[in-house]
Design an enzyme around this catalytic site. Structure first.
Site, PDB file in Angstrom:
ATOM      1  N   CYS A  17     101.731 -46.489  19.891  1.00  0.00           N
ATOM      2  CA  CYS A  17     101.115 -46.309  18.580  1.00  0.00           C
ATOM      3  C   CYS A  17     101.096 -47.650  17.833  1.00  0.00           C
ATOM      4  O   CYS A  17     101.921 -48.524  18.092  1.00  0.00           O
ATOM      5  CB  CYS A  17     101.891 -45.264  17.769  1.00  0.00           C
ATOM      6  N   HIS A  42      97.151 -41.187  18.520  1.00  0.00           N
ATOM      7  CA  HIS A  42      98.280 -40.853  19.378  1.00  0.00           C
ATOM      8  C   HIS A  42      97.965 -39.772  20.404  1.00  0.00           C
ATOM      9  O   HIS A  42      98.590 -39.692  21.462  1.00  0.00           O
ATOM     10  CB  HIS A  42      99.471 -40.421  18.520  1.00  0.00           C
ATOM     11  N   HIS A  58     100.261 -40.607  24.630  1.00  0.00           N
ATOM     12  CA  HIS A  58      99.291 -41.502  23.985  1.00  0.00           C
ATOM     13  C   HIS A  58      98.254 -41.958  25.028  1.00  0.00           C
ATOM     14  O   HIS A  58      98.633 -42.481  26.070  1.00  0.00           O
ATOM     15  CB  HIS A  58     100.022 -42.708  23.380  1.00  0.00           C
ATOM     16  N   HIS A  92      96.200 -43.539  27.594  1.00  0.00           N
ATOM     17  CA  HIS A  92      96.285 -44.865  28.204  1.00  0.00           C
ATOM     18  C   HIS A  92      95.887 -44.823  29.672  1.00  0.00           C
ATOM     19  O   HIS A  92      95.951 -43.780  30.316  1.00  0.00           O
ATOM     20  CB  HIS A  92      97.702 -45.432  28.074  1.00  0.00           C
ATOM     21  N   GLN A 123      95.963 -47.474  33.404  1.00  0.00           N
ATOM     22  CA  GLN A 123      96.721 -48.569  33.999  1.00  0.00           C
ATOM     23  C   GLN A 123      95.787 -49.416  34.854  1.00  0.00           C
ATOM     24  O   GLN A 123      94.739 -48.945  35.283  1.00  0.00           O
ATOM     25  CB  GLN A 123      97.835 -48.025  34.890  1.00  0.00           C
TER      26      GLN A 123
END
Ligand code: ZN
Ligand code: ZN
Ligand code: FE
Length: 335
Positions: free
Chosen positions: A37, A91, A142, A144, A146
């Site tokens: 966040c 979030h 949250h 995301h 990679q």
């Protein structure tokens, strides 16, 4: 600091590198505080999308091996990069709910990272991917993705390259361009398309609700997308993800991988695409890579792909309805 090892060990039976890393003691995240966040120690403020270094990387620039190679037991440092791309300051959510502009910034971030990571002389392959859902072992909600930057071309990509190259040489055309035209002719498994991307459940799907998103233009990597294609990819990702989240009465876990050509090989025959692998086979059942799938790499598919495509088409129309009632302007068409 305790001893940490990050090494590649060669599996001579299947001819593949295994990335091995010993446990490292890390600074624990503060309980209940999201590390992604805005305002967290590693994120700061005033950003819409953010690349961070993974705090527990399997690959690292200063990788050390625990032993040396012996006979056919090969060991190499696991040189490389493990990055996290925080997709939005919000979030909660998924790729269908984060603002469209953030989604474009997200794709541009993947492009930028691919370029930068590929420019490292020791990096052979860059793979962005996204794991979603507790069932897939994702602990941080949250949104995301990679990125792994590897010092070798991973086996699955090598297999795709081999088959695309063979087809290119024998038939004088691209395998994925061919698949796109077959799918568009049959239409039964095609879910959605816009000017630049087509989403479909492949004829040869391995996971029950597997969906591939192919660039309609023959291009090899994220770096070759033009501005319009970035927008259209954002649209395709938003729509496909919304389809998944409207399939059942819960947010569907999935893996999403970006397949692009390697960094140091021209591979003109390689065609950029995305693959989504949800792990459900029904509302309340998971599909496992079990004995025959994992032990033999032979997948069994317990219905017809066309039946699953029909389910996805129904979910797609629910998803599109929700997207447009939320004010989103859909760029393409469902089939
Ligand atoms: Zn957060
Ligand atoms: Zn192609
Ligand atoms: Fe692929």
């Amino acid at each position: 600091m305790d001893e940490a090892y990050n090494e590649l060990r060669w599996n001579p039976l299947i001819g593949a590198w295994i990335v091995v890393s010993s446990k490292r003691r890390g600074r624990p995240w503060r309980e209940g505080v999201c590390p992604f966040c805005p305002g967290a120690p590693e994120t700061g403020f005033n950003w819409r999308v953010l690349s961070l270094n993974n705090r527990f990387p399997a690959l690292r620039l200063d990788a050390r091996t625990s032993r040396s190679s012996r006979d056919i037991y090969l060991v190499k440092p696991a040189y490389g990069y493990c990055k996290v791309v925080v997709e939005t300051p919000e979030h909660q959510g998924d790729l269908d709910s984060i603002p469209f502009n953030d989604l474009k910034l997200y794709i541009n971030e993947l492009i930028k990272e691919t370029r930068e990571l590929c420019s490292d002389p020791n990096i052979q392959y860059v793979m962005p991917f996204r794991n979603k859902g507790e069932e897939i072992g994702v602990s941080l909600i949250h949104p995301h993705s990679q990125i792994y930057a590897l010092p070798f071309i991973p086996p699955r990509i090598q297999v795709e390259m081999r088959n695309m190259e063979k087809f290119w040489k024998e038939r004088g055309e691209c395998l994925l361009c061919k698949i796109l035209s077959l799918e568009m002719n049959e239409r039964e498994r095609v879910l959605y398309f816009n000017d630049s991307f087509t989403a479909f459940l492949p004829f040869f799907a391995m996971w029950p609700y597997e969906v591939h998103v192919y660039a309609r233009r023959h291009l090899g990597c994220l770096c070759e997308l033009d501005e319009k294609e970035v927008e259209d990819l954002a649209d395709a990702i938003k729509v496909v993800t919304s389809m998944y989240n409207n399939l059942f009465d819960f947010s569907l876990p999935y893996m999403l991988v970006f397949h692009q050509r390697p960094c140091k090989v021209s591979a003109d025959y390689y065609h950029f695409h995305l693959e989504y692998y949800p792990i459900h086979r029904d509302r309340d059942k998971l599909k496992f890579a079990a004995g025959i799938e994992w032990g033999a790499w032979t997948f069994t598919y317990d219905s017809l792909p066309e039946e699953k495509a029909a389910e996805l088409k129904a979910a797609l129309s629910r998803g599109l309805e929700k997207l447009s009632s939320s004010g989103y302007r859909i760029k393409g068409k469902a089939i």
